[in-house]
Design an enzyme around this catalytic site. Structure first.
Site, PDB file in Angstrom:
ATOM      1  N   GLU A  89     -77.991  13.188 -33.314  1.00 48.22           N
ATOM      2  CA  GLU A  89     -78.499  11.802 -33.281  1.00 48.22           C
ATOM      3  C   GLU A  89     -80.014  11.708 -33.025  1.00 48.22           C
ATOM      4  O   GLU A  89     -80.457  10.940 -32.170  1.00 48.22           O
ATOM      5  CB  GLU A  89     -77.729  10.991 -32.237  1.00 48.22           C
ATOM      6  CG  GLU A  89     -76.241  10.963 -32.530  1.00 48.22           C
ATOM      7  CD  GLU A  89     -75.412  10.263 -31.460  1.00 48.22           C
ATOM      8  OE1 GLU A  89     -75.987   9.762 -30.485  1.00 48.22           O
ATOM      9  OE2 GLU A  89     -74.179  10.226 -31.594  1.00 48.22           O
ATOM     10  N   GLU A 108     -66.647  12.686 -36.809  1.00 51.54           N
ATOM     11  CA  GLU A 108     -66.177  11.901 -35.654  1.00 51.54           C
ATOM     12  C   GLU A 108     -65.410  10.667 -36.141  1.00 51.54           C
ATOM     13  O   GLU A 108     -65.654   9.544 -35.684  1.00 51.54           O
ATOM     14  CB  GLU A 108     -67.361  11.494 -34.757  1.00 51.54           C
ATOM     15  CG  GLU A 108     -68.198  12.681 -34.304  1.00 51.54           C
ATOM     16  CD  GLU A 108     -69.258  12.354 -33.260  1.00 51.54           C
ATOM     17  OE1 GLU A 108     -69.242  11.245 -32.701  1.00 51.54           O
ATOM     18  OE2 GLU A 108     -70.108  13.235 -33.002  1.00 51.54           O
TER      19      GLU A 108
HETATM   20  O1  G3I Z   1     -66.592  12.761 -16.239  1.00 52.04           O
HETATM   21  C1  G3I Z   1     -66.922  11.513 -15.632  1.00 52.04           C
HETATM   22  C2  G3I Z   1     -66.039  11.262 -14.465  1.00 52.04           C
HETATM   23  O2  G3I Z   1     -66.260  12.213 -13.482  1.00 52.04           O
HETATM   24  C3  G3I Z   1     -66.319   9.840 -13.938  1.00 52.04           C
HETATM   25  O3  G3I Z   1     -65.434   9.538 -12.929  1.00 52.04           O
HETATM   26  C4  G3I Z   1     -66.164   8.823 -15.067  1.00 52.04           C
HETATM   27  C5  G3I Z   1     -66.512   7.406 -14.615  1.00 52.04           C
HETATM   28  O4  G3I Z   1     -67.097   6.658 -15.666  1.00 52.04           O
HETATM   29  O5  G3I Z   1     -67.032   9.154 -16.101  1.00 52.04           O
HETATM   30  C6  G3I Z   1     -66.761  10.418 -16.654  1.00 52.04           C
HETATM   31  O6  G3I Z   1     -67.680  10.664 -17.645  1.00 52.04           O
HETATM   32  C7  G3I Z   1     -67.498   9.958 -18.845  1.00 52.04           C
HETATM   33  C8  G3I Z   1     -67.322  10.978 -19.964  1.00 52.04           C
HETATM   34  O7  G3I Z   1     -67.270  10.314 -21.215  1.00 52.04           O
HETATM   35  C9  G3I Z   1     -66.058  11.798 -19.805  1.00 52.04           C
HETATM   36  O8  G3I Z   1     -64.938  10.988 -19.882  1.00 52.04           O
HETATM   37  C10 G3I Z   1     -68.726   9.119 -19.102  1.00 52.04           C
HETATM   38  O9  G3I Z   1     -68.808   8.077 -18.139  1.00 52.04           O
HETATM   39  C11 G3I Z   1     -68.688   8.523 -20.490  1.00 52.04           C
HETATM   40  O10 G3I Z   1     -69.943   7.895 -20.770  1.00 52.04           O
HETATM   41  C12 G3I Z   1     -68.476   9.626 -21.508  1.00 52.04           C
HETATM   42  O11 G3I Z   1     -68.399   9.034 -22.766  1.00 52.04           O
HETATM   43  C13 G3I Z   1     -68.511   9.917 -23.864  1.00 52.04           C
HETATM   44  C14 G3I Z   1     -69.711   9.513 -24.699  1.00 52.04           C
HETATM   45  O12 G3I Z   1     -69.798  10.348 -25.844  1.00 52.04           O
HETATM   46  C15 G3I Z   1     -71.006   9.601 -23.934  1.00 52.04           C
HETATM   47  O13 G3I Z   1     -72.066   9.145 -24.670  1.00 52.04           O
HETATM   48  C16 G3I Z   1     -67.252   9.836 -24.691  1.00 52.04           C
HETATM   49  O14 G3I Z   1     -66.137  10.344 -23.943  1.00 52.04           O
HETATM   50  C17 G3I Z   1     -67.412  10.621 -25.980  1.00 52.04           C
HETATM   51  O15 G3I Z   1     -66.317  10.369 -26.834  1.00 52.04           O
HETATM   52  C18 G3I Z   1     -68.689  10.183 -26.679  1.00 52.04           C
HETATM   53  O16 G3I Z   1     -68.829  10.980 -27.829  1.00 52.04           O
HETATM   54  C19 G3I Z   1     -69.948  10.663 -28.682  1.00 52.04           C
HETATM   55  C20 G3I Z   1     -70.381  11.958 -29.347  1.00 52.04           C
HETATM   56  O17 G3I Z   1     -70.650  12.941 -28.369  1.00 52.04           O
HETATM   57  C21 G3I Z   1     -71.608  11.732 -30.224  1.00 52.04           C
HETATM   58  N1  G3I Z   1     -71.370  10.669 -31.185  1.00 52.04           N
HETATM   59  C22 G3I Z   1     -70.875   9.420 -30.624  1.00 52.04           C
HETATM   60  C23 G3I Z   1     -69.612   9.669 -29.794  1.00 52.04           C
HETATM   61  C24 G3I Z   1     -68.993   8.374 -29.313  1.00 52.04           C
HETATM   62  O18 G3I Z   1     -69.863   7.699 -28.423  1.00 52.04           O
END
Ligand code: G3I
Length: 350
Positions: free
Chosen positions: A152, A258
């Protein structure tokens, strides 16, 4: 046997083994391209989810556990335990792993960009980026076949590159630097650029410019991932087809990396934020199936130019689009792990 007991047997068998009755993604598509799915560390999946994964997919992408904030939360402190479990699971089951991702503006700790509380200079950030790439790729050598080296990096607005901390601290050559470091760290691994909305303009031309610039500079780039996060009724079929052709013409592997389909309608003032909290209306599931079917008809036609199609999540409850107060249905399997009409449409697509 007269007709009604036979019908009963068929119905009962259908209820007990619906996934088998419909076939699997792997059986249907793996001879044409790799079929992948994004997952958390596999020990976070239930046994039934693991079975679904192994029956349907040839490839996995770690949804979060190989990102910089997971693997190097502090400088020089590498935390590979979760990603190791994912890579070992893949090896044990013959799945190919695409590493995601080494350089990104998100989910990257701030220590990369600071020096004693002040913004770090180019040399220091570049050194840290190269060391991160070298350490992670060396650790997973032989277990990860390909990497989203840079994720990105293109600007959504009028600019060319996203003004990320990487770009600001190092300068626009950070992308070439990252690919060079990656090629050096693991010469066997394939190196990809991954981004969203690059099937469409203006980002498609920016992606093409990036590919040309990297090639002109003698930098190895093996493939490009089109993320494909779309909304119901808005899949850009024509643009996707054009983009696949354009990227393929550059001599790159092209992947849809994705894939998911957000079915929650845009929120109007006063409307519920979670309209499908109890269930997804059958009409929505039908439209979703039709659109997934049309997408895979296109993918079938373009299959010789496509090397992998990866879904961003195993089943609806695992999707990043689903959360508290946000009950979404973007994937081919539902929360009960049963195939949705979308899966049947994908399997039937010609
Ligand atoms: O691991 C922590 C946990 O310890 C905490 O309690 C919890 C509370 O919010 O958060 C957890 O982390 C989260 C993480 O996912 C794991 O579940 C983050 O807040 C959350 O922001 C994160 O989101 C991920 C996101 O990328 C971050 O930008 C999504 O799961 C993931 O599917 C998403 O994937 C991205 C690709 O990497 C790139 N392209 C877009 C795609 C969708 O956004």
């Amino acid at each position: 046997m007269n007709r009604s007991p036979l019908l009963l047997v068929i119905l009962v068998a259908g209820l007990a083994f619906p996934a088998h009755a419909q076939g699997t993604l792997k059986d249907r598509y793996a001879s044409q391209f790799d079929v992948g799915v994004a997952i958390p560390p596999p020990d976070q999946l239930t046994p039934a989810e693991q079975a679904l994964l192994l029956a349907n997919f040839t490839n996995i992408t770690p949804e979060n556990c190989m990102k910089p904030e997971s693997t190097e939360p502090r400088e020089g402190v590498f935390t590979f335990a979760e990603a190791d479990r994912l890579a070992d699971f893949a090896k044990a089951h013959g799945l190919k792993v695409n590493g995601h991702c080494l350089v990104w503006h998100s989910q990257t700790p701030d220590w990369f960009f600071t020096d004693n509380g002040k913004p770090a200079g180019r040399d220091l950030v570049l050194k840290r980026m190269k060391e991160h790439i070298a350490a992670e790729m060396t650790h997973f050598k032989g277990r990860v076949v390909s990497w989203d080296v840079v994720n990105e990096a293109l600007d959504d607005g009028h600019g060319y590159l996203r003004p990320s901390k990487w770009e600001k601290c190092i300068g626009p050559d950070y992308i070439a630097q990252a690919f060079r470091a990656a090629a050096q760290a693991d010469p066997q691994a394939e190196l990809y650029y991954n981004d969203y909305a690059i099937e469409r303009q203006p980002k498609r031309n920016k992606a093409l410019r990036l590919i040309r610039e990297l090639k002109k500079a003698g930098v190895r780039i093996d493939g490009i991932g089109i993320q494909c996060h779309w909304h119901l009724d808005s899949i850009p079929y024509r643009q996707l087809d054009e983009a696949i052709r354009a990227f393929h013409a550059q001599g790159l592997k092209v992947m849809l990396t994705e894939v998911d389909l957000d079915v929650i309608p845009g929120r109007k003032a006063g409307a519920s934020a979670d309209p499908f909290a109890k269930a997804c209306p059958p009409q929505v599931l039908k439209r979703e199936a039709e659109q997934y079917g049309a997408l895979f008809a296109l993918i079938n036609r373009d299959a010789p130019m496509i090397s992998r199609v990866t879904f961003w999540g195993l089943q609806d409850a695992r999707s990043w689009l689903t959360g508290p107060g946000h009950t979404n249905y973007p994937l081919p399997w539902g929360r009960d792990l049963q195939p949705k009409p979308a899966l049947q449409a994908i399997l039937n697509a010609k």
